[in-house]
Structure formats: C-alpha cells, structure tokens
Motif scaffolding. Structure first.
Motif, PDB file in Angstrom:
ATOM      1  N   THR A  83     -26.356 -30.561 -18.353  1.00 46.26           N
ATOM      2  CA  THR A  83     -25.909 -29.488 -17.460  1.00 46.26           C
ATOM      3  C   THR A  83     -25.268 -30.027 -16.184  1.00 46.26           C
ATOM      4  O   THR A  83     -24.775 -29.257 -15.379  1.00 46.26           O
ATOM      5  N   ASP A  84     -25.308 -31.342 -15.992  1.00 48.91           N
ATOM      6  CA  ASP A  84     -24.828 -31.876 -14.717  1.00 48.91           C
ATOM      7  C   ASP A  84     -23.511 -32.626 -14.896  1.00 48.91           C
ATOM      8  O   ASP A  84     -23.291 -33.666 -14.294  1.00 48.91           O
ATOM      9  N   PHE A  85     -22.655 -32.097 -15.721  1.00 47.46           N
ATOM     10  CA  PHE A  85     -21.414 -32.799 -16.038  1.00 47.46           C
ATOM     11  C   PHE A  85     -20.351 -31.759 -16.318  1.00 47.46           C
ATOM     12  O   PHE A  85     -20.645 -30.680 -16.836  1.00 47.46           O
ATOM     13  N   GLY A  86     -19.123 -32.080 -15.983  1.00 48.65           N
ATOM     14  CA  GLY A  86     -18.070 -31.119 -16.272  1.00 48.65           C
ATOM     15  C   GLY A  86     -16.698 -31.732 -16.117  1.00 48.65           C
ATOM     16  O   GLY A  86     -16.543 -32.931 -15.854  1.00 48.65           O
ATOM     17  N   VAL A  87     -15.712 -30.886 -16.300  1.00 50.61           N
ATOM     18  CA  VAL A  87     -14.318 -31.272 -16.141  1.00 50.61           C
ATOM     19  C   VAL A  87     -13.776 -30.500 -14.953  1.00 50.61           C
ATOM     20  O   VAL A  87     -13.948 -29.283 -14.874  1.00 50.61           O
ATOM     21  N   PHE A  88     -13.125 -31.193 -14.064  1.00 51.08           N
ATOM     22  CA  PHE A  88     -12.638 -30.563 -12.840  1.00 51.08           C
ATOM     23  C   PHE A  88     -11.137 -30.796 -12.717  1.00 51.08           C
ATOM     24  O   PHE A  88     -10.634 -31.837 -13.136  1.00 51.08           O
ATOM     25  N   GLN A 102     -20.931 -19.763 -28.316  1.00 52.39           N
ATOM     26  CA  GLN A 102     -21.330 -19.541 -26.918  1.00 52.39           C
ATOM     27  C   GLN A 102     -22.773 -20.002 -26.707  1.00 52.39           C
ATOM     28  O   GLN A 102     -23.077 -21.140 -26.987  1.00 52.39           O
ATOM     29  N   ASP A 103     -23.640 -19.080 -26.269  1.00 50.51           N
ATOM     30  CA  ASP A 103     -25.031 -19.484 -26.007  1.00 50.51           C
ATOM     31  C   ASP A 103     -25.950 -19.093 -27.162  1.00 50.51           C
ATOM     32  O   ASP A 103     -27.149 -18.925 -26.955  1.00 50.51           O
ATOM     33  N   ARG A 161     -22.031 -32.099 -22.817  1.00 51.45           N
ATOM     34  CA  ARG A 161     -22.448 -30.710 -22.582  1.00 51.45           C
ATOM     35  C   ARG A 161     -22.747 -29.975 -23.875  1.00 51.45           C
ATOM     36  O   ARG A 161     -23.743 -29.279 -23.998  1.00 51.45           O
ATOM     37  N   PRO A 216     -20.732 -32.707 -10.787  1.00 49.37           N
ATOM     38  CA  PRO A 216     -20.241 -31.914  -9.659  1.00 49.37           C
ATOM     39  C   PRO A 216     -20.381 -32.682  -8.351  1.00 49.37           C
ATOM     40  O   PRO A 216     -19.522 -32.594  -7.489  1.00 49.37           O
TER      41      PRO A 216
END
Ligand code: SF4
Ligand code: SF4
Ligand code: FES
Ligand code: FES
Lengths: 916, 172
Positions: free
Chosen positions: A168-173, A423-424, A162, A184
């Motif tokens: 954008t299609d990955f994360g920690v859950f 940040q962005d 990321r 997701p």
C-alpha cells in the motif's frame, strides 16, 4: 492446443497463451519488458512487436504486440520480418533516450534485462544527445536501493508491488515522460515481498542494498542450488558467493514451490553466515572460558570424553539437515537421541505430521495454493510464520479476477482488464487468529479469538460440511451462523483451501483444521490442505521420532546422563532458562554450531559447523518434500585455517574416533544413504537430487558462470602459487566454471540438467533472472529437468476419515491474569535471519499489546509503560492498544529484544503491576 | 550531488498546518457515495480541497486518503497525474496560457514573453507578492479566437501583449 506459424514454420502451442508466452515457451526469442509470466500483459512497452499476417498468402501483414495477441490456430507471424526488427530496435532506442549510460556503475549490470534486450534488438548506437530527464531518489529502507533515472516505465514494479503483493505504500506519480515509481514519501518499503522488486524491475532502479556494501557482478560469483532456511516452506534460492562471503540471495525457480518470488526474510536474512563472531575453529573450555583449539586437540578431547562417558545424549535441531540429525542419532544411539524442538513444538509437529501422513489428505504445494478459490486460514499467521504462503494466498484471493475475465471471454493474461474487473473483489478468505494479521485486508471475514475458540469454530465448520464430524455444543448463535457461512462457502468452491499450522501453538487448532479438510474430502471436494511448521527442517526432524527435549534436560539435571551433544541448536530458545541452566550446569556439553549462542557459551568443546551455504544437506519442508541444498563454496580454499564443516561430518569423525575404525572421511552420499537405509521413512531422500557420481555429457555441473574472473589471483595474499580448484566429493557440482553450464533442450535426455542442479539463472543472451524462461517446460511452468525435491510419502487416499473428536472448552476471559500470546514476527522470530544486520534493523521494539477495554480497566494509554510479569520475569514494556485482540489476551512480539521466548501458545499468565 | 542521495525537497513557503475543513470532509464523503469504488472519488476530493486552499499539500493527500479509505499513493498518483491539481503553493490567481498549435499560429510566443516580462517570472513561477502564478495549458477549444488564456476560471480571447496590464489589474 493450437497450431501457429512463425516465420514459415508450424508449431503446436497452448492456444490460451499469448504469442509472446507461446514463442518463448518454444525457445524462440522475442524481446519484451512489461510482460512477466506471473504478472500478465499490459502492453506498456511495445518492445514485443511482431508482424502478423492474415493468412499464408498475406505478405504485407501488420505489426502487433505479441504479448497482447492470442496464439490461436491459424495465426501467421514473423519475428524476423525487417519491419518488426526495425520497430523493436526503435522502441529500444526510445526507451534508452532517457536511460543513463551508467552500466559500469550500475548494480544491475551483468544481470540486466534491459542490457539483454538492448543487445537482442540490435540497438547499439544512441542518436539522442539532449538532456535526459532526471529524478531524485528515495531512501527505501535497509533492503532496497532506488535509482529512478534508470526507469523505462514498464510498470512492472507497480503491478507486482500493489496488485500482486498487496503493498500500500507504493505508487506511480506524474504523467507522460515524467513518471515516478516509488513511495509517496521516502521511507522503508513495508511490504514483506519488496525484495522481489530487484528481480521484477528489468533495469537497475531497484537493486539489493544488502549486496551494495560488498558488490560484485553476477558473473563473478559462485552459486549452488540452495534452500531457504528461514521458515518451513523451503523456497529455493540461489546464493552468490565471492571471496568466501555470501553476497546476495536470488530466487531459484521451482515451479511447485516459490516459482518467481521470495519473501524478504528469505532474501535478506543471509548475513548470519558472514558474521565475524561465528565460531570458525574448534574451541575448548579453559578456566571457564572457551579458547581456540586445533581440530586434532578437539577431537582428542572429545574421543576421550565420549569413550569415558556412561550416558551421552544427543539433541538435534530443526534448523540442521536430516544428515546432521541422523549422524547425531547414530553417534549417541536412537534411544539417546532427543528432539531439538521445545516440548510444546514437539507435540505440535508430531500432530501435524500424523495428520498429513496418516490422514486422507496430504499437503498441497505452495504453488497450488494459488489456484484455490476459497480459503479458511485457521489460527496461523502465515505472513509472519511462512511468509511466502501469504503471497500465494493473495493470488488465490485474486483468482476471482480470473473468473470475471473468463465470463467476459477475455484471456487469463489480460492483466489490465483483470484489474479493472476485479477492483477490490476477492475470492472468499476467512482468517482466524488471536490478533490482527496482514491477510485481514483481503479477508472476507476475520475472527479474533483465543485458540480454543478458533478451534471450536473450525470444528463447527467441519460438522456443517460433514455431519459425521463431531458437533460443537454450546456455541453462541453468531458463531454457529459464521461456521455455517464458512462451510457453505468452502463447499461452493471448486478448490477450497484449508491453511493452518503449528504457529498458533495449539494441537486443537491443527485437529480442527484436519477435520475441515477431511470433511471437504469426504464430501468429494478436491481440497488443498497446507500446514506451516515451525522451522526449515521441523518436518524432517519430526519424522525421526526423537524423544522430547524435556526428558534430556531432566536426565542431565538429575545426573542420569553426563554428556550432551547439541547440534545447531540454542536450547535457551527451546525451554525456560532455569531448566536449561539446571541441565547444562551438571552436563559436560559439546556443541556443534555455526552461531555463537547462549548455549555455545556453556560448551566444554565447541565445533564449528557449516552454514547452509558452506555444506551439503537435505531438509524436509512443510509439505513433506525432501530437498537437497548444495555447498556454495569451500571455506578452506580462501582460509585454510578455518575448520568449519557440516555437523554430520564432524559427527561421523567423532563416531570413527569412538569406534577407532579410522573411517572418518564419510561423503554426503554415504550419510544420506545410511539415513535412507536405517529409517525407511527417508527412503526417498537419495532421489531428492542426483548423487555425486552423476554427470551431464560426462561433466559435473558448473557452479560459476563462464565469465567468472580472478580465480588465479584471489588467493595471492596467501601464496602466489594457485592451488588446484577445490574438489567436491559430495556432489555432482564443480567449484569451477569448467563443467556443464547449459539449460538442456527439450527432447534430448543426454544434455538434460536436473532441476535440482541449476545453480543460477543464465542462458546465452539471457543474463537476468528472466533466463529461467530457458529452463522451463513452458514459461512459468515447471523446470524441464524436474522441479527439485521429492515427496517422502504420497497421499494416503485409502485412509479412512477418522475425525478428531476432542472438543476444547471455550476460553474463559480473565482480565486480571490475561493470557500472553507470542505474536510471530517475520523479522525477529526466526533466529538466523534476525542475526543478519539488515533484518535486525527491521525487528520491532518490545511492547505489550492489549485491547482498549483491558487498557481502560488498568488505566493505561498507548505508550504508557507497564510492568508485566511473564513466567517469573518482570518486563517493563510500553503499551500498544490493538482492538483486534480479544478480551483476556495480551500479546508480545516474539523475538523482539528483551522478550523471553515464550513457548508458542504457552498459557503464561501475567500481572499488570503499577506503571513502572 | 550524487544521484543516490535521498530526496531533499526544496524549501517550500511556510503555510499554516493543513486542516480538512468539515464542509470539505462532508463533500468528500458525499462524493464517495456516488461511486462503486472509493478510488473513483479521488479526483473530486482533490478538486474540493484545491477549491478551498488553492493547492493540495502533503497533509491534504493523507487526509483525503483517510477519508476515502484508499492509500496515499493512490491519491498522490492521481494528484500528480493531472497538471491542474497543484501540489505546490500557487499565487492568488493562476494564469494559464494556451500553448497548443492554434495559439502558436496566432501569437502565443509574444504573449508569453509579455507575461514573463511584466510579471518577472517564468512558467511554474509565482510573483513575490503571491498574486500570480504562470502556467502553460493545452488547447482550450477556442482556437479561432487565439491567443487564448485563462485566469482562474475566466477564459480570455484574442489576448494581445498590449492588453495584459489592464487585464491583470482586474485580479487583485
Ligand atoms: S522502476 Fe523498473 S519495474 Fe518500475 S517501471 Fe521503471 S523500469 Fe519498470
Ligand atoms: S517464505 Fe520461508 S522459505 Fe520462503 S523465502 Fe520466506 S523464509 Fe524463506
Ligand atoms: S511486452 Fe508486450 S508491450 Fe511490453
Ligand atoms: S490552440 Fe489555443 S485554444 Fe486551441
């Protein structure tokens, strides 16, 4: 510099580093997981603990995380302190509590950082005997396996995917001991750099799915230092082979180019070499069909053909090595040697080379792009044409975070703080293209326009920077203002970047980019100038000053030439079908290639060429860096009936047959040296890597790890008598585990392994790619034995700045016959990778893209089918509406099935007929 | 089952397709204006959706991501981090029993057993009539009046096993 004390010894280190980085750079071992040289420190794993003391007299000390502690002067630490050792072992035990005991079936095994660290910490007996937490896994597409149970929650994957790569299609859950790293929802990982997860993850959560099919342990593969053939950047790769098949590609560290990362095209595009339909013996046409023939018969036939012919032309290739192109040039004579690019690309490549070689600013390197602090990307869709450069540009954008860290008096490696501060916000990047690009999300401004208008913008920027550069008349006020903004931004930067290339198909874009770079240079700026080229060896071929392909096709069509020798090229990708057919119908065609292409089907004689993995060669990347790739394995060892060999070797044999001099056993060094001697622009290529006679401590460098097993049995199906291992007369590498396998040490040149001779990453105790630490002058720096490759020319700083003065006219919108642009595709546009099954499955369907206005005028909606006429052929394509496309321009995906190869940037027109 | 099988979600109860209510959309858009970065508004957005629907379904995750201009992964990362954002359907009333140390000392275990027996469900379960969902919760800050539970937004103190039937009657 700073002086630190480690276990009673004094060391000089870089005081801006953290202790972990500093100690690893000194060659000391501290186990770690979450820290990564390219990702910085977050302190997630606690594995890197050491004991820190107040001063020389303090004996109690306290445990600190070495990755989170600065290596400042007066630091006293102990790595071997019993409490620190015990703490690290317990951390490993905790991490292992939920880790399955599945090393035997885990594809990470044998090159696993978790295994290495578990051994290093001395944790050998697991006391936890309760139920482990388990997860369901996701199908992540054709490239990557997912086995979440193996996760130790170091967060590297998330930080790479990321933050570093912008996925954008990955994360920690989830939370606490139940965290999940993935998408997701299940589905293909979309980021173009997803393959790096397999190396970034220290465990077997993410492994290479293309390798799973025919899996083999790292220690059982044979490797050689190689170069990616799938774009012009020349990323260094380490291909692994077993039983005559390439099984996977791993990154090969080059501190000036790709350092730790590759793109997915480069990592997963190797399957073309294993294809069953490759020509592997000679073929001779019989009754209109190609039939297998012995090498002797093919040579006899060719000798006659060549000796009898009055006029033979040779057509080279940007995907063939310098040596192969040179050998062809020698065989047919310089005046009969033709460029293998399309005529349009011929012009573009010549223009790009002239700019870099004769202008005042030479190319910067891929790695150096990362330290830019403002960029103009003019016309080149780098994510699709030179993907790894897009990753470097993203780091340039993220560089703003470094400035913010420095303002807060924080260290450059404090990755958590960096993300919070940045940040962005990114360093300014301006992107111009005809269409939406994958850099747009981090772009300060995007400009979507026809190439002429992009060039006009670029020329205006140059004029704002240096009024001596020509002005552009007739710009609208908005474009004027934009040009001024860009110019001011580039001038305000410490290290502005100008990135462009041949991908837009416009020499005017290249000229505009040159004007901007040169104007910045004239204003005293240290400008990073970077141009993408069409293919792996486009720069090298371009330097040979061959005549344009069209002339060869004409000569063949009109009978002026009767025989054509085509080396590693499919002419149907280079010129319109009718024109190629007109030439080939008349010609007697000889093809040397490793792929079955429409061109090979016209051959009278077809000779089987080696792929990059099966032979030696030199290629020149987009910066003008000559790089050597080495043969990974000897095909004939497994299959004595296979005749594949490098094109240059075939051509040398033919030369000797024509001359009748019996000298048909040329070595690589002979051909390479001849090329360097005959063409002075290539003088330096013999220094791209050590020659065959080179030895380290009297030894060749080994191609296989010490533990390589089964060699005595792997040919038992042919004969139980094991032959001598293949001998390599072309390089200082051995097809064997016997040979030099060390990493070299700092101060003794005797055992120094040149960077160009490191086949794979391994050092005692370090089996994972983290072993590169042991080859670097400092961790994340350059290879101690020198980063591979040699520049063919140095910056021509004496050159005066002579700006390009041609100002193209503005694009005139004509929606009745809109212009077609070929939209470059990371998966599909490049021939070889698109012949690899996993990459092929990612190639887009054909479509035609247009903006909403044009679609509305034609009463078309998304997915409607429309008959599009491009260069005479009619295609029925579904519509995709993309408002990023400017008026008067439609796009078709380059390399998609059924889409003819439009010479990039050709101004084809189309008529949108009634919906088919 | 091989651990390499792709995810197969358990059959979830059938629910009407999710539609982000216009009021909720407006509320989320408003929350977004209160922060420098849209990611900061994710938690509020999730609470807004949960207040109306009782839980947050996959479609709601995507809808929130679209409104805020962040990734679905960002939204779901937050949603799954907080145990009181429900990513599975819950009953009309959610019972949360404090299982922290203070309540352990004042009778938590008997209370939990009584709830489980009476409702016929365990932690994480929902009664077949969709009336109650039973969950544990951390210390509610009223340790001196334990055992403590919450039903929806109401906190109840000194709850003994005997009182639960009457208590639950108040929640239709
Ligand atoms: S999946 Fe791998 S990289 Fe990601 S947190 Fe787990 S162990 Fe670390
Ligand atoms: S960027 Fe180009 S050279 Fe590098 S790995 Fe990708 S295709 Fe290969
Ligand atoms: S490497 Fe230092 S805490 Fe993970
Ligand atoms: S422990 Fe139950 S309220 Fe504090």
């Amino acid at each position: 510099m700073a002086t630190i004390h480690v276990d009673g010894k004094e060391y000089e280190v870089d005081g801006s580093d953290n202790l972990l980085h500093a100690c690893l750079s000194l060659g000391l071992n501290i186990p770690y997981f979450c820290w990564h040289p390219a990702l910085g420190s977050v302190g997630a794993c606690r594995q890197c603990a050491v004991k820190q003391f107040k001063d020389a007299d303090d004996t109690r000390g306290r445990l600190v995380m070495s990755c989170l502690t600065s290596a400042t002067t007066g630091t006293y630490i102990s790595i071997t302190d019993p409490e620190a050792v015990a703490f690290r072992a317990s951390v490993d035990e905790f991490l292992m509590a939920n880790h399955p005991h599945d090393c035997p079936v885990c594809e990470e095994g044998g090159h696993c950082h978790l295994q290495d660290m578990t051994v290093m910490t001395g944790h050998s007996l697991r006391r936890y005997h309760f139920t482990k937490r388990t997860h369901l896994n996701q199908d992540l597409g054709p490239f990557i396996n997912h086995e979440m149970n193996r996760c130790i929650a170091c967060y590297r994957c998330d930080r790479f995917y990321r933050e570093y790569a912008g996925g954008t299609d990955f994360g920690v859950f989830g939370a606490h001991d139940n965290v999940y790293f993935g998408r997701p929802t299940p589905g293909t990982l979309e980021n173009e750099f997803s393959g790096n997860l397999t190396e970034v993850c220290p465990t077997g959560v993410f492994t290479d799915k293309t390798h799973s099919e025919r899996y083999v342990r790292k220690w059982d593969m044979q490797y050689a230092p190689s170069v990616c053939m799938h774009c012009s950047l020349g990323c260094n790769v380490s291909p692994g082979e077993r039983y005559g098949e390439i099984r996977r590609i791993e990154n090969r560290y080059n501190g000036t180019i790709n350092h730790y990362f590759l793109c997915d095209r480069g990592r997963f595009g190797y399957g073309y070499t294993n294809r069953k339909d490759r020509p592997r013996v000679a073929f001779i046409a019989q009754d209109g069909k190609l039939a297998q023939a012995s090498t002797e018969d093919a040579r006899a036939r060719l000798g006659g053909l060549l000796r009898g012919a009055k006029h033979v032309v040779g057509i080279g290739s940007p995907r063939a090595s310098l040596e192969s192109n040179f050998a062809l040039r020698e065989l047919v004579g310089a005046e009969n040697f033709f460029d293998g690019h399309s005529d349009a690309e011929h012009v573009l490549v010549a223009q790009a080379i002239a700019i870099l070689r004769d202008g005042p600013v030479a190319s910067t390197t891929l790695k150096a792009l990362e330290s830019g602090d403002a960029a103009l990307v003019l016309g080149e869709d780098v994510m699709q044409t030179a993907p790894r450069a897009a990753l470097s540009l993203r780091q340039a954008a993220r560089g703003l975070g470094q400035k913010l860290l420095a303002q807060q008096k924080l260290q450059h490696w404090q990755a958590g703080a960096l993300e919070n501060l940045a940040q962005d916000h990114y360093n300014p990047i301006f992107v111009t293209a005809t269409h939406a690009t994958r850099l747009d999300p981090i772009a300060t401004e995007t400009c979507r326009a026809a190439v002429e208008d992009q060039a006009r913008l670029g020329l205006a920027v140059a004029h704002f920077i240096d009024p001596a550069a020509p002005a552009v008349a007739g710009l609208d006020a908005a474009t004027e203002a934009r040009a001024q903004r860009i110019a001011e931004c580039l001038l305000a930067a410490e290290r502005p970047l100008v990135v462009s290339g041949t991908g837009a198909g416009s020499a005017e874009i290249l000229q505009a980019a040159a004007n901007v770079a040169w104007a910045l240079h004239a204003r005293g700026k240290t400008v990073g100038f970077f141009l993408a080229f069409p293919e792996a060896n486009s720069f090298g071929l371009g330097l040979m000053d061959a005549r344009p392909l069209g002339e060869a096709l004409d000569a063949l069509a009109n009978g002026a030439a009767e025989v054509a020798i085509v080396v590693e090229n499919d002419l149907f990708r280079r010129a319109p079908t009718a024109r190629v057919e007109a030439a080939l119908d008349k010609a007697r065609l000889v093809v040397v290639d490793h792929q079955d292409t429409p061109t090979t089907r016209h051959a009278e004689v077809l000779l089987p060429a080696a792929t990059v993995f099966e032979g030696d060669g030199t290629v020149v990347n987009n910066e003008g860096r000559a790089q050597r790739y080495f043969q990974v394995f000897d095909t004939a060892y497994y299959h004595p009936d296979i005749a594949t060999t490098e094109s240059w070797r075939w051509l040398r044999r033919l030369l000797s047959d024509v001359r009748g001099d019996g000298h048909d056993a040329s070595t690589f060094d002979e051909v390479s040296s001849a090329c360097a001697a005959v063409l002075p622009q290539f003088t330096a290529i013999t220094k791209a890597a050590p020659q065959a006679k080179f030895r380290i401590l009297g030894l060749k460098a080994a191609r296989t790890p010490h533990r390589y097993s089964g060699r005595t049995a792997m040919r038992a199906n042919l004969s139980v008598h094991e032959p001598r291992a293949s001998q390599d007369a072309d390089s200082p590498l051995a097809f064997s585990m016997e040979g030099f396998n060390g990493t070299g040490t700092d101060n003794t040149p005797a055992d120094q392994r040149p960077g160009a001779l490191v086949s794979y990453a391994w050092a005692p105790g370090w089996n994972s790619p983290q072993a590169w630490n042991k080859f670097q002058d400092e961790v994340g720096g350059h290879l101690r034995g020198g980063d591979p490759g040699v520049h063919l020319f140095t910056a021509n700083t004496q050159a005066s700045t002579t700006y390009f003065t041609h100002i193209p006219a503005a694009f005139v919108v004509d929606n009745t016959t809109p212009r077609v642009v070929a939209l470059p595709q990371i998966f599909g546009s490049e021939l070889l990778s698109s012949r690899a099954e996993p990459v092929a499955s990612r190639i887009t369907e054909a479509y035609v893209a247009m903006n909403g206005t044009l679609a509305a005028t034609l009463s078309l909606a998304e997915h409607d089918s429309v008959a599009v006429t491009i260069a005479g052929s009619v295609l029925s394509l579904p519509v995709r509406i993309s408002d990023a496309l400017p008026d008067g321009i439609i796009g078709v995906p380059d390399g998609a099935p059924g889409i003819p190869r439009i010479a990039t940037g050709a101004q084809a027109t189309l008529k949108v007929g009634a919906a088919a | 089952m091989s651990t390499a099988d792709p995810v197969k979600l358990k059959d979830l109860p059938k629910v009407a397709p999710f539609v982000l209510h216009p009021d909720d959309r407006a509320a989320i858009v408003h929350e977004k204006t209160l922060y420098d970065y849209p990611r900061a508004a994710v938690i509020e957005a999730l609470k807004i959706v949960q207040a109306r629907h009782g839980w947050v379904c996959d479609a709601a995750v995507t809808a929130i991501a679209d409104v805020l201009g962040v990734t679905a992964a960002d939204v779901d990362g937050v949603a799954t981090f907080y145990n009181l954002i429900f990513r599975q359907p819950v009953g009309r009333h959610v019972i949360k029993i404090c299982d922290s140390i203070g309540c352990f000392l004042t009778g938590y275990e008997a209370l939990r057993a009584a709830f489980e027996k009476h409702l016929g469900i365990r932690y994480g379960g929902t009664t077949p009539d969709n009336r109650f969902t039973l969950l544990p919760v951390v210390c509610l800050g009223a340790c001196d009046r334990g055992p403590v539970i919450m039903i929806d937004d109401d906190t109840h103190f000194n709850v003994g096993p005997d009182g639960i039937v009457a208590l639950l009657e108040r929640y239709a």
